[in-house]
Design an enzyme around this catalytic site. Structure first.
Site, PDB file in Angstrom:
ATOM      1  CG  HIS A 136      -0.433   0.242   2.518  1.00 39.76           C
ATOM      2  ND1 HIS A 136      -0.363  -0.739   3.480  1.00 39.76           N
ATOM      3  CD2 HIS A 136       0.076   1.348   3.099  1.00 39.76           C
ATOM      4  CE1 HIS A 136       0.150  -0.240   4.590  1.00 39.76           C
ATOM      5  NE2 HIS A 136       0.429   1.034   4.373  1.00 39.76           N
ATOM      6  CG  ASP A 166      -0.343  -4.090   2.580  1.00 38.87           C
ATOM      7  OD1 ASP A 166       0.071  -3.513   1.551  1.00 38.87           O
ATOM      8  OD2 ASP A 166      -0.599  -3.494   3.638  1.00 38.87           O
ATOM      9  CB  SER A 241       3.285   1.254   6.530  1.00 40.94           C
ATOM     10  OG  SER A 241       1.994   1.344   7.028  1.00 40.94           O
TER      11      SER A 241
END
Length: 291
Positions: A136, A166, A241
């Protein structure tokens, strides 16, 4: 970070910027507690800026106070200030030692798209300098760059992505300043063990936070579907992330991917990481099919 969990509202978008580059956003609508992605609302910029301003004023005030005291004309007596001896090197198994060993393998990731730049983290997994991060972060990006602990910015190639998990794999040219991290085993992860999350929350590269493993098989929404994740209370915020969650042996046990928040805020002590066995398997498949 994509967000996840049943019954806690819809996830928010994955894009975010460092606090310094944000403008105030309108007040959020009242919604139930939700799992949120790495949106960094304008209030983060205001809070961080206020904190820096207060620190600056305090330092300046202290300096002036010292100048006036020193210039009073009074005769100062002789004093002896006791200082601690130099600290010994941190043991290899301590959290300080773990952070020292791991930081050289962690990078910040910048991926411009649509007039904004998504920022996140990643980590080196082999001597060919393949880097695991989250899909992402780089999805739809016109280009990707990474910045290592040495401060050098490098252009990265997107080797491949797996949106359903992801996971994305990047690659940069080999460098002695980028070290591959050791990957642990998901089967060895235990609830209650100490962990560190390392990444670039709000653009603050090389940030290290600590906590424990809260759960090893928590159901979470990752890559658009429900999957098991490692839950941790280590502080994870927008920008973490794709960064590593490591244990006290400096082994990567997960890829930090999602957080639970209230009304789009920051960390409330509930973060989720993709188990390393699954992330490594996806990365190996991506690398092997790209040759």
């Amino acid at each position: 970070m994509t967000t996840t969990h049943t019954g806690l509202g819809e996830p928010r978008g994955p894009d975010f910027q460092s606090a310094a580059g944000l403008t105030p956003s309108p007040p959020p609508r009242q919604v139930p507690p939700a799992l949120a992605g790495p949106q960094a609302p304008g209030r983060w910029g205001r809070v961080l800026g206020a904190g820096l301003l207060i620190a600056g004023v305090s330092a300046g005030t202290g300096g002036l106070a010292g100048w006036y005291a020193g210039g009073s004309g009074e005769q100062a007596g002789t004093s002896t200030i006791t200082r601690a001896a130099p600290a010994p090197d941190a043991p290899a198994g301590s959290l300080v030692g773990v952070a020292d060993r791991v930081r050289a393998g962690v990078v910040s990731v910048q991926a411009p798209r649509g007039g904004r730049t998504a920022t996140g983290s990643g980590f080196v997994i082999d001597d060919r300098v393949h880097i695991i991060t989250n899909n992402h972060i780089v999805a739809g990006a016109s280009s990707v760059t990474v910045t290592g602990a040495d401060g050098r910015r490098r252009t990265a190639t997107v080797v491949g992505t797996d949106p359903s998990n992801d996971v994305a794999v990047l690659r940069v040219e080999p460098s002695p300043d980028l070290h591959a991290l050791v990957l642990g085993r998901s089967a060895d992860v235990r609830v209650g063990e100490q962990v560190l999350a390392i990444g670039s929350p709000l653009g603050l590269a090389g940030t290290v936070t600590s906590g424990i493993v809260s759960a090893v098989d928590r159901q979470a929404r990752i890559g658009g579907g429900q999957q098991t994740a490692v839950q941790t209370d280590a502080s994870i915020n927008p920008g973490n992330s794709g960064g590593p969650l490591v244990n006290s042996r400096a082994e990567v046990i997960g890829v930090n991917t999602a957080i639970a928040t209230y009304e789009g805020g920051g960390s409330i002590g509930i973060g989720f990481a993709i188990p390393i066995d699954r992330a490594a398997s996806v990365a190996e498949r991506i690398i092997s099919t790209s040759r």
